[in-house]
Design a protein around this motif. Structure first.
Motif, PDB file in Angstrom:
ATOM      1  N   GLU A 191       0.589  -1.033  -0.409  1.00 29.08           N
ATOM      2  CA  GLU A 191      -0.255  -0.135  -0.055  1.00 29.08           C
ATOM      3  C   GLU A 191       1.041   1.456  -0.502  1.00 29.08           C
ATOM      4  OE1 GLU A 191       0.565  -2.128   2.526  1.00 29.08           O
ATOM      5  OE2 GLU A 191       1.453  -1.023   4.188  1.00 29.08           O
ATOM      6  N   VAL A 192       1.854   1.379   0.408  1.00 29.57           N
ATOM      7  CA  VAL A 192       2.976   2.453   0.075  1.00 29.57           C
ATOM      8  C   VAL A 192       3.586   2.503  -1.097  1.00 29.57           C
ATOM      9  CG1 VAL A 192       5.166   3.133   1.175  1.00 29.57           C
ATOM     10  CG2 VAL A 192       3.607   2.178   3.073  1.00 29.57           C
ATOM     11  N   ASP A 193       3.385   3.604  -1.471  1.00 27.16           N
ATOM     12  CA  ASP A 193       3.923   4.198  -2.727  1.00 27.16           C
ATOM     13  C   ASP A 193       6.058   4.002  -2.483  1.00 27.16           C
ATOM     14  OD1 ASP A 193       3.889   4.904  -5.976  1.00 27.16           O
ATOM     15  OD2 ASP A 193       4.767   6.891  -4.967  1.00 27.16           O
ATOM     16  N   ALA A 231      -1.325  11.600  -2.817  1.00 26.11           N
ATOM     17  CA  ALA A 231      -2.023  11.873  -2.338  1.00 26.11           C
ATOM     18  C   ALA A 231      -2.815  12.145  -0.784  1.00 26.11           C
ATOM     19  CB  ALA A 231      -2.948  11.193  -2.891  1.00 26.11           C
ATOM     20  N   ALA A 232      -2.545  11.129   0.145  1.00 27.48           N
ATOM     21  CA  ALA A 232      -2.828  11.239   1.731  1.00 27.48           C
ATOM     22  C   ALA A 232      -2.051  12.297   1.940  1.00 27.48           C
ATOM     23  CB  ALA A 232      -2.294   9.931   2.141  1.00 27.48           C
ATOM     24  N   ALA A 243       1.646  19.092  -5.083  1.00 23.19           N
ATOM     25  CA  ALA A 243       1.943  19.628  -6.057  1.00 23.19           C
ATOM     26  C   ALA A 243       1.827  18.523  -7.313  1.00 23.19           C
ATOM     27  CB  ALA A 243       3.941  19.961  -6.562  1.00 23.19           C
ATOM     28  N   ILE A 244       2.761  16.598  -6.108  1.00 19.53           N
ATOM     29  CA  ILE A 244       2.240  16.091  -7.110  1.00 19.53           C
ATOM     30  C   ILE A 244       0.771  15.614  -7.728  1.00 19.53           C
ATOM     31  CG2 ILE A 244       3.406  13.392  -6.419  1.00 19.53           C
ATOM     32  CD1 ILE A 244       5.611  14.591  -5.526  1.00 19.53           C
ATOM     33  N   ALA A 245      -0.051  15.785  -6.517  1.00 25.26           N
ATOM     34  CA  ALA A 245      -1.367  15.107  -6.331  1.00 25.26           C
ATOM     35  C   ALA A 245      -1.675  16.053  -7.280  1.00 25.26           C
ATOM     36  CB  ALA A 245      -1.821  15.412  -5.522  1.00 25.26           C
ATOM     37  N   ILE A 251       4.191  10.050  -8.792  1.00 24.25           N
ATOM     38  CA  ILE A 251       6.689  10.508  -8.032  1.00 24.25           C
ATOM     39  C   ILE A 251       6.642  10.891 -10.105  1.00 24.25           C
ATOM     40  CG2 ILE A 251       8.406  11.470  -7.111  1.00 24.25           C
ATOM     41  CD1 ILE A 251       6.013  11.047  -5.494  1.00 24.25           C
ATOM     42  N   PRO A 252       7.174  12.383 -10.311  1.00 20.59           N
ATOM     43  CA  PRO A 252       8.040  12.464 -12.092  1.00 20.59           C
ATOM     44  C   PRO A 252       9.291  12.147 -11.897  1.00 20.59           C
ATOM     45  CG  PRO A 252       7.905  14.715 -10.849  1.00 20.59           C
ATOM     46  CD  PRO A 252       6.955  13.824 -10.071  1.00 20.59           C
TER      47      PRO A 252
END
Length: 300
Positions: free
Chosen positions: A35-37, A72-73, A104-106, A113-114
DNA sequence: AACTCGTGGAC
DNA sequence: TGTCCAAGAGT
């Protein structure tokens, strides 16, 4: 050992045997938290590790990953929650910038993540070092990751100086790029291996040369370990500085569950002028939110 | 380019 | 409240 590939083999072999098992270093294949990016986990670890020792980062990192497993979280949380969960890691603006980066990522990258250095470095709190580190460790991008450990290893092993200069030079970055192995995967591991060698063996104050795998190739040792002659990075004062006062003010607000009256802040420092200046700067930084009737809290 | 931004552990 | 240090960034 004069051969570059022999140097690669020696340090990569040392790393394979001696590296610490740090959670953010787990490979994609061995990533234990579905569940962790993982790129997010790497990014958070790198920001937390800016000027902060591993032992203090690890427990906070675990809690952040539990609460905010994706950008997002975190973006959905209040910035003040990030500051509170930051605890006493220091430099709390990093927590705010992490929250801004997540936002900014969201919003600008679809929550992903770029995977390129330019877009990474455009994120709040991500500079040259952190962009290269996230690029290398999260995405396998072949890029020189030059932190203070790498600079110190370079200074001793290659240049023959006990310590690197106060600030990073273009020559140091170029040297790090020249030392990089050809393959992407080897380059990424090389980066973290040299960092680890600097952190565990080639230490700033007490180098453990007897444990060093490249002792016989070290220019500084071969030169007779000459004492440092050039300028060193100056050590910052702490007692009585605004940084100390800001830390005390924020400590009160972190430990409170809700708004705090000014009277609770007044007791942390006797100099009213400095206290007011520091509270104003915390508000200016977005670390403190002023409310009506002289009450304050972490930003909602 | 020099300066500011926390915190705590090892000496 | 001594000194030095720790995976820097922003201005």
């Amino acid at each position: 050992m004069s051969d570059l590939s022999a140097l690669h083999d020696t340090i990569l072999t040392w790393y394979a045997a001696q590296a610490r098992d740090l959670p953010w270093r787990r490979s994609p294949e061995a990533w234990p938290w579905p569940e962790v990016d993982r790129p997010w986990a790497v990014l958070v670890s790198e920001v937390m590790l800016q000027q902060t020792p591993v032992v203090r980062v690890e427990p906070v990192w675990h809690e952040w990953m539990r609460r905010w497993p994706t950008p997002a979280a975190l973006a959905a949380a209040a910035p003040g929650d990030a500051v509170r969960e930051w605890g006493r890691l220091g430099y709390p603006r990093r927590a705010l910038r992490l929250h801004a980066a997540a936002t900014a990522i969201a919003q600008e990258h679809g929550g992903v993540i770029p995977a390129n250095l330019e877009d990474l470095q455009a994120l709040p709190g991500i500079g040259t070092y952190t962009a290269a580190a996230v690029g290398a460790f999260a995405f396998g991008i072949r890029s020189a990751v030059v932190d203070v450990n790498v600079r110190r290893v370079e200074a001793r092993l290659v240049t023959g100086a006990e310590h690197p200069a106060p600030s990073l030079s273009a020559a140091e970055t170029r040297l790090a790029e020249e030392l990089l192995p050809a393959g992407d995967r080897e380059a990424a591991t090389w980066n973290v291996a040299v960092m680890e060698l600097g952190a565990l063996v080639c230490k700033a104050k007490t180098p453990q040369c007897e444990r060093c795998p490249v002792l016989d190739a070290c220019a500084w040792v071969l030169a007779g370990r000459p004492a440092h002659d050039g300028p060193r990075k100056r050590v910052q004062k702490w007692a009585g500085t605004d940084r100390q006062v800001r830390g005390k003010l924020l400590h009160v607000l972190r430990d409170a569950s809700g708004p705090v009256p000014r009277s609770k802040l007044d007791v942390v420092w006797p100099d009213a002028a400095q206290r007011d200046r520091c509270l104003a700067s915390l508000i200016e930084d977005g670390l403190v939110e002023p409310l009506a009737r002289e009450r304050f809290r972490l930003p909602a």
